[in-house]
Design a protein around this motif. Structure first.
Motif, PDB file in Angstrom:
ATOM      1  N   LYS A 206      -3.319  -6.400   7.304  1.00 25.71           N
ATOM      2  CA  LYS A 206      -2.570  -7.515   7.877  1.00 25.71           C
ATOM      3  C   LYS A 206      -1.422  -6.884   8.665  1.00 25.71           C
ATOM      4  O   LYS A 206      -0.401  -6.511   8.093  1.00 25.71           O
ATOM      5  CB  LYS A 206      -2.027  -8.447   6.783  1.00 25.71           C
ATOM      6  CG  LYS A 206      -3.112  -9.255   6.093  1.00 25.71           C
ATOM      7  CD  LYS A 206      -2.519 -10.160   5.032  1.00 25.71           C
ATOM      8  CE  LYS A 206      -1.796 -11.339   5.621  1.00 25.71           C
ATOM      9  NZ  LYS A 206      -2.740 -12.298   6.271  1.00 25.71           N
ATOM     10  N   ILE A 239      -5.875 -10.079   2.147  1.00 24.11           N
ATOM     11  CA  ILE A 239      -4.603 -10.293   1.461  1.00 24.11           C
ATOM     12  C   ILE A 239      -4.065 -11.681   1.807  1.00 24.11           C
ATOM     13  O   ILE A 239      -3.943 -12.026   2.985  1.00 24.11           O
ATOM     14  CB  ILE A 239      -3.575  -9.229   1.871  1.00 24.11           C
ATOM     15  CG1 ILE A 239      -4.172  -7.829   1.727  1.00 24.11           C
ATOM     16  CG2 ILE A 239      -2.314  -9.348   1.042  1.00 24.11           C
ATOM     17  CD1 ILE A 239      -3.347  -6.755   2.373  1.00 24.11           C
ATOM     18  N   ASP A 241      -1.545 -14.828   2.455  1.00 20.44           N
ATOM     19  CA  ASP A 241      -0.182 -15.034   2.934  1.00 20.44           C
ATOM     20  C   ASP A 241       0.641 -15.714   1.855  1.00 20.44           C
ATOM     21  O   ASP A 241       0.105 -16.368   0.954  1.00 20.44           O
ATOM     22  CB  ASP A 241      -0.186 -15.923   4.189  1.00 20.44           C
ATOM     23  CG  ASP A 241      -0.713 -15.198   5.405  1.00 20.44           C
ATOM     24  OD1 ASP A 241      -0.361 -14.019   5.581  1.00 20.44           O
ATOM     25  OD2 ASP A 241      -1.473 -15.815   6.168  1.00 20.44           O
ATOM     26  N   SER A 260       3.590 -10.915   4.061  1.00 22.75           N
ATOM     27  CA  SER A 260       2.403 -10.204   3.593  1.00 22.75           C
ATOM     28  C   SER A 260       1.834  -9.380   4.734  1.00 22.75           C
ATOM     29  O   SER A 260       0.976  -9.834   5.489  1.00 22.75           O
ATOM     30  CB  SER A 260       1.367 -11.211   3.086  1.00 22.75           C
ATOM     31  OG  SER A 260       0.282 -10.561   2.458  1.00 22.75           O
ATOM     32  N   THR A 261       2.343  -8.151   4.896  1.00 22.59           N
ATOM     33  CA  THR A 261       1.825  -7.262   5.935  1.00 22.59           C
ATOM     34  C   THR A 261       1.477  -5.915   5.320  1.00 22.59           C
ATOM     35  O   THR A 261       2.191  -5.407   4.458  1.00 22.59           O
ATOM     36  CB  THR A 261       2.843  -7.053   7.075  1.00 22.59           C
ATOM     37  OG1 THR A 261       3.991  -6.335   6.578  1.00 22.59           O
ATOM     38  CG2 THR A 261       3.309  -8.395   7.635  1.00 22.59           C
ATOM     39  N   THR A 283       4.361  -2.003   5.825  1.00 26.55           N
ATOM     40  CA  THR A 283       3.747  -2.607   4.642  1.00 26.55           C
ATOM     41  C   THR A 283       4.844  -3.120   3.722  1.00 26.55           C
ATOM     42  O   THR A 283       5.738  -2.369   3.331  1.00 26.55           O
ATOM     43  CB  THR A 283       2.858  -1.596   3.900  1.00 26.55           C
ATOM     44  OG1 THR A 283       1.788  -1.196   4.750  1.00 26.55           O
ATOM     45  CG2 THR A 283       2.283  -2.199   2.634  1.00 26.55           C
ATOM     46  N   ALA A 287       3.046  -7.623  -0.027  1.00 26.27           N
ATOM     47  CA  ALA A 287       1.643  -7.287   0.204  1.00 26.27           C
ATOM     48  C   ALA A 287       1.141  -6.276  -0.820  1.00 26.27           C
ATOM     49  O   ALA A 287       0.013  -6.381  -1.319  1.00 26.27           O
ATOM     50  CB  ALA A 287       1.460  -6.742   1.619  1.00 26.27           C
ATOM     51  N   GLN A 290       0.398  -8.038  -3.978  1.00 20.90           N
ATOM     52  CA  GLN A 290      -0.826  -8.841  -3.866  1.00 20.90           C
ATOM     53  C   GLN A 290      -2.070  -7.964  -3.968  1.00 20.90           C
ATOM     54  O   GLN A 290      -3.053  -8.324  -4.630  1.00 20.90           O
ATOM     55  CB  GLN A 290      -0.831  -9.610  -2.543  1.00 20.90           C
ATOM     56  CG  GLN A 290       0.244 -10.670  -2.425  1.00 20.90           C
ATOM     57  CD  GLN A 290       0.215 -11.656  -3.573  1.00 20.90           C
ATOM     58  OE1 GLN A 290      -0.816 -12.274  -3.857  1.00 20.90           O
ATOM     59  NE2 GLN A 290       1.337 -11.802  -4.268  1.00 20.90           N
TER      60      GLN A 290
END
Length: 501
Positions: A206, A239, A241, A260-261, A283, A287, A290
């Motif tokens: 992501k 992943i 959001d 969420s990256t 990142t 994330a 998750q």
């Protein structure tokens, strides 16, 4: 149009058939050093030649490169090395004839003379394959034109191209006459970032920056539609959001704990039951949490170690500060390792200067079922040594090879040109850049053969060595232009299949 469709169908069959029959297990990665059997790459495309200084930062590219030199004098050696190790029949006995080829047809996925390997796979070929399907083609054109805010006429124009050319346009952003329709994707050569294989599952990225949105979309379509991944549709991890993130102000702190990256350079499948995740400028902690929840829930691993690195452009991902060379050998940046701690202790300013939390390196290890009681690991070297001994069963002494041989200012200088960003072709055999001379000397001191790619290929051709017999070797790629992109051989690879160690 009928003849064109026939050509497309023929090309598609030629590309996809090998994936159905060649290897029973198509996808599986359980280490960073198991013998490499299949990977995704992307050769520098014409979009890189469209990067201009005023837009370089927006497009997340560090410099202006000489495209022909990058391709012919540098990246082509990377491809030849990969093929010699993974698919030798494509190049063995032919190396001398591949260099003088004036049109580089051997390296072009849209050319009839392309090497077309089912082990060294250019993602552009996979994109062309799925674009031969009319439904996928229509949907993807519409999705990309929506993202890029193009006109309806542009959608109609794109639909006139065959699948091979359309794949090039979608990646490069430009038409065959080099007219630009939308921004290029210069970072697509860094296939590591688009996803990561965790045992027999695929974690999709992501991206943190809007400039990589089209990359993510193309990747999703490929992984969910190409025959290569047909047996793994239930093993693709996306992943989620955070649905409440938009309610918070977009400060750096809020972004890290709510957005969420994630990019693949921050994820390492380091051993069969142990996953490393970096928290970096690309990142987020959210994330990482998750991913940990998902891989624990799917019983893919028993341990997840989260490594928070300084949010600096110098350290974009964790693979820019360390990678594994051998079961008991690692290359890393000394200033973030134990030697860096020792230097700070000798520096009186360290005791009086205000602490900058953004510079802090923090490591937490989580065990499945005990997520509420993470183990804090004080030093990067302690973590890597424990991985070698506990997870990989190394019996030899653990060795650390430092960027720039840990000499000031070469450690930082050579880390900037990816001295720590190495791809292991097998245990103890890695590929890196020739410009990092001090790091190469550190490899020599550690007992490694340091050899230019061209010289190694000549040894292979003369029968003096072979990919099967070579040991403890640092292969140096020409890198005057490649290094300008701020990504090394680890970044330029997405391993799909490695032998278990």
């Amino acid at each position: 149009m009928e003849n064109e469709n026939q050509t497309i169908e023929s090309d598609t069959n030629a590309t996809t058939d090998p994936f159905d029959t060649s290897v029973v297990k198509q996808i599986n990665v359980s280490s960073e050093i198991g013998t490499l059997k299949r990977l995704l790459i992307h050769s520098p495309d014409r979009g890189l030649g469209k990067v201009v200084p005023s837009k370089a930062q927006d497009w997340l590219f560090e410099d202006i490169v000489h495209l022909d030199m990058m391709r012919r004098d540098e990246y082509d050696y990377y491809v030849k090395i990969l093929l010699y190790f993974l698919d030798p029949d494509k190049v063995k006995g032919k190396i001398d004839t591949l260099g003088p080829d004036s049109d580089r047809s051997f390296y072009k996925p849209d050319h009839p003379a392309y090497f077309r390997s089912d082990r060294v796979v250019d993602i552009q070929s996979l994109l062309a394959d799925i674009l031969a399907d009319e439904t996928i083609r229509t949907r993807l054109i519409a999705a990309i034109c929506g993202i890029e805010r193009t006109s309806f006429r542009t959608q109609q124009q794109l639909n006139q191209y065959d699948s091979l050319e359309l794949a090039k346009i979608m990646i490069s952003g430009s038409l065959p006459d080099l007219t630009m329709l939308f921004a290029p994707l210069p970072n697509f050569i860094f296939t590591r970032d688009i996803g990561i294989v965790i045992n027999d599952h695929i974690l999709l990225n992501k991206p943190a920056k809007l400039a990589r949105t089209r990359e993510a979309l193309l990747t999703q379509y490929i992984f969910f539609n190409h025959p290569l991944f047909a047996d793994y549709q239930n093993n693709i991890i996306e992943i989620p959001d955070n649905q409440h993130a938009f309610l918070l102000a977009d400060s750096d702190t809020n972004r890290d704990v709510t957005r969420s990256t994630l990019e693949g350079g921050d994820v390492m499948m380091i051993s069969k039951r142990h996953l490393l995740i970096g928290v970096s400028e690309r990142t987020t902690l959210y994330a990482a949490q998750q991913v940990m929840r998902l891989v624990f829930g799917k019983n893919l691993v028993d341990k997840v170690t989260i490594i928070k690195i300084p949010k600096k452009r110098d350290y974009m991902h964790i693979d820019t500060i360390f990678t594994q060379v051998k079961r008991n050998v690692w290359v890393l940046l000394g200033s973030l390792a134990r030697t860096g701690d020792e230097v700070k202790q000798r520096d009186v300013l360290h005791f009086f200067a205000p602490k900058d939390l953004a510079e802090e390196l923090k490591i937490l290890q989580f065990v499945k079922g005990q997520e509420q009681k993470p183990i804090e690991i004080e030093n990067l070297e302690d973590l890597l040594a424990d991985i070698s001994k506990t997870d990989l069963g190394a019996t030899e002494p653990i060795q650390f090879i430092y960027s720039g041989d840990n000499e000031f200012p070469f450690g930082a200088r050579e880390q900037w040109t990816d001295s720590c960003n190495l791809l292991a072709l097998k245990d103890g055999v890695v590929v890196g850049y020739d410009r990092n001379e001090k790091t190469a000397e550190a490899f020599r001191k550690a007992g490694f053969d340091v050899v230019p790619a061209a010289k190694l290929l000549d040894r292979f051709e003369q029968g003096q060595s072979s990919p099967e017999t070579i040991k403890n070797t640092f292969i140096m790629l020409p890198s005057a232009e490649l290094s300008r992109a701020r990504g090394g051989s680890h970044c330029m690879s997405l391993p799909l299949l490695r032998e278990e160690i």
